[in-house]
Design a protein around this motif. Structure first.
Motif, PDB file in Angstrom:
ATOM      1  N   THR A  52      32.492  39.992  36.288  1.00  0.00           N
ATOM      2  CA  THR A  52      33.049  40.875  35.263  1.00  0.00           C
ATOM      3  C   THR A  52      33.288  42.257  35.868  1.00  0.00           C
ATOM      4  O   THR A  52      32.523  42.696  36.730  1.00  0.00           O
ATOM      5  N   GLN A  53      34.335  42.935  35.409  1.00  0.00           N
ATOM      6  CA  GLN A  53      34.556  44.314  35.852  1.00  0.00           C
ATOM      7  C   GLN A  53      33.517  45.241  35.243  1.00  0.00           C
ATOM      8  O   GLN A  53      33.049  46.175  35.887  1.00  0.00           O
ATOM      9  N   THR A  54      33.190  45.017  33.962  1.00  0.00           N
ATOM     10  CA  THR A  54      32.177  45.825  33.281  1.00  0.00           C
ATOM     11  C   THR A  54      31.242  44.900  32.505  1.00  0.00           C
ATOM     12  O   THR A  54      31.612  43.769  32.173  1.00  0.00           O
ATOM     13  N   ALA A  55      30.072  45.424  32.200  1.00  0.00           N
ATOM     14  CA  ALA A  55      29.123  44.688  31.357  1.00  0.00           C
ATOM     15  C   ALA A  55      28.055  45.668  30.898  1.00  0.00           C
ATOM     16  O   ALA A  55      27.774  46.668  31.577  1.00  0.00           O
ATOM     17  N   TYR A  93      29.066  48.143  36.532  1.00  0.00           N
ATOM     18  CA  TYR A  93      30.417  48.006  37.078  1.00  0.00           C
ATOM     19  C   TYR A  93      30.483  46.965  38.198  1.00  0.00           C
ATOM     20  O   TYR A  93      29.606  46.920  39.049  1.00  0.00           O
ATOM     21  N   ASP A  94      31.551  46.167  38.171  1.00  0.00           N
ATOM     22  CA  ASP A  94      31.838  45.160  39.199  1.00  0.00           C
ATOM     23  C   ASP A  94      30.628  44.238  39.392  1.00  0.00           C
ATOM     24  O   ASP A  94      29.920  44.325  40.388  1.00  0.00           O
ATOM     25  N   ASN A  95      30.454  43.365  38.435  1.00  0.00           N
ATOM     26  CA  ASN A  95      29.234  42.546  38.352  1.00  0.00           C
ATOM     27  C   ASN A  95      29.468  41.097  38.774  1.00  0.00           C
ATOM     28  O   ASN A  95      30.502  40.508  38.460  1.00  0.00           O
ATOM     29  N   HIS A  96      28.475  40.563  39.458  1.00  0.00           N
ATOM     30  CA  HIS A  96      28.503  39.164  39.880  1.00  0.00           C
ATOM     31  C   HIS A  96      27.215  38.517  39.372  1.00  0.00           C
ATOM     32  O   HIS A  96      26.128  38.877  39.832  1.00  0.00           O
ATOM     33  N   GLY A 126      21.788  38.335  39.598  1.00  0.00           N
ATOM     34  CA  GLY A 126      23.001  39.140  39.496  1.00  0.00           C
ATOM     35  C   GLY A 126      22.913  40.449  40.239  1.00  0.00           C
ATOM     36  O   GLY A 126      21.833  40.982  40.492  1.00  0.00           O
ATOM     37  N   THR A 127      24.077  40.960  40.594  1.00  0.00           N
ATOM     38  CA  THR A 127      24.178  42.266  41.251  1.00  0.00           C
ATOM     39  C   THR A 127      25.359  43.030  40.655  1.00  0.00           C
ATOM     40  O   THR A 127      26.323  42.436  40.165  1.00  0.00           O
ATOM     41  N   LYS A 165      35.047  36.270  33.972  1.00  0.00           N
ATOM     42  CA  LYS A 165      35.820  35.224  34.649  1.00  0.00           C
ATOM     43  C   LYS A 165      34.859  34.246  35.317  1.00  0.00           C
ATOM     44  O   LYS A 165      33.983  34.653  36.087  1.00  0.00           O
ATOM     45  N   VAL A 166      35.027  32.968  35.000  1.00  0.00           N
ATOM     46  CA  VAL A 166      34.183  31.943  35.619  1.00  0.00           C
ATOM     47  C   VAL A 166      34.737  31.630  37.010  1.00  0.00           C
ATOM     48  O   VAL A 166      35.898  31.240  37.162  1.00  0.00           O
TER      49      VAL A 166
END
Length: 245
Positions: free
Chosen positions: A10-13, A97-100, A65-66, A137-138
């Motif tokens: 995700t770009q944001t969360a 921001y920019d999350n995986h 997650g990071t 996004k998956v």
């Protein structure tokens, strides 16, 4: 036991820390209720139906997650008050921001885990993490049938108070490494809500103590989890209202 890893970007969360009010500080990782909510959206369920789905069986969950950074977003909103000077208020939201993220769903009912995997691959509703505009996004999904163990953990959720658990085991094994921080690590978070209607008012009916791990730790106890892309994702039972473990 069947497990499925869902890799998401995700770009944001933002995941609101319940300890804060006007300042919506974010938890570093998705809490259990977010896992229920995003899976429910993928399956096309209302919040009430999603809660019921996860209470029909005992699920095991995991999160790794990071994020590349954080920022703060100031919102001004209208209140329900007609009193002069109180028609509006502000709230400050912390945004990741920019999350995986790597989400794990596990269950003895393999059909349900496979149903969740297919739902994430072809979701009924748009997927988001936190705010509605934090679209997810998956990237990939993968099924597992067995777990591994590890004593090295980082960027993940762990059931219970991990600091107390490590310190209570010192007499058996002094070979461990944990970090200290001014930020709380352990939270008592909601895991079940009672809904009046499908999308109506809700109230908390079950909580679970969970540790949010950022920096790497070496434990003196084994933790069960999934190795995915060389990352260890600890798993633990989701203790909803009907949990009977």
């Amino acid at each position: 036991m069947q497990y499925c890893v869902i890799e998401i970007h995700t770009q944001t969360a933002t995941f609101r820390n319940p300890e804060f009010q006007n300042f919506h500080k974010s938890l570093l990782l998705p809490p259990p209720t977010t896992l229920i909510g995003v899976a429910g959206a993928a399956l096309g369920f209302s919040p009430k139906a999603a809660q019921a789905y996860f209470e029909e069986d005992t699920f095991w969950i995991g999160v790794y997650g990071t994020s590349r950074g954080q920022t703060k977003d100031l919102w001004k909103y209208k209140t329900l008050s007609n009193e002069e000077g109180k028609e509006s208020s502000i709230v400050l939201k912390e945004i990741l921001y920019d999350n995986h993220f790597f989400l794990v769903y596990g269950c003895e009912n393999a059909d349900k885990v496979k149903e969740i995997e297919q739902a994430f691959l072809s979701p009924v509703y748009a997927l988001s993490l936190g705010n509605n505009d934090s679209v997810a996004k998956v990237i990939k999904t993968q099924l597992y049938e067995e777990v591994a163990t590890s004593r090295l953990i980082e960027n993940c959720l762990i059931e219970g108070d991990i600091i107390d658990e490590v310190l209570s085991n010192v007499e058996k094994d002094m070979n461990f490494s944990i970090y200290s921080t001014s930020e709380p690590i352990v939270f008592d978070l909601p895991t079940s809500f009672m809904y009046e209607t499908d999308y109506g008012i809700r109230r908390v009916v079950a909580r679970q103590q969970i540790s949010f791990i950022g920096n790497a730790m070496k434990l003196n106890i084994d933790k069960q989890g999934i190795f995915y892309k060389d990352k260890f994702i600890p798993v633990f039972p989701l203790k909803t209202l009907n949990y009977a473990g």
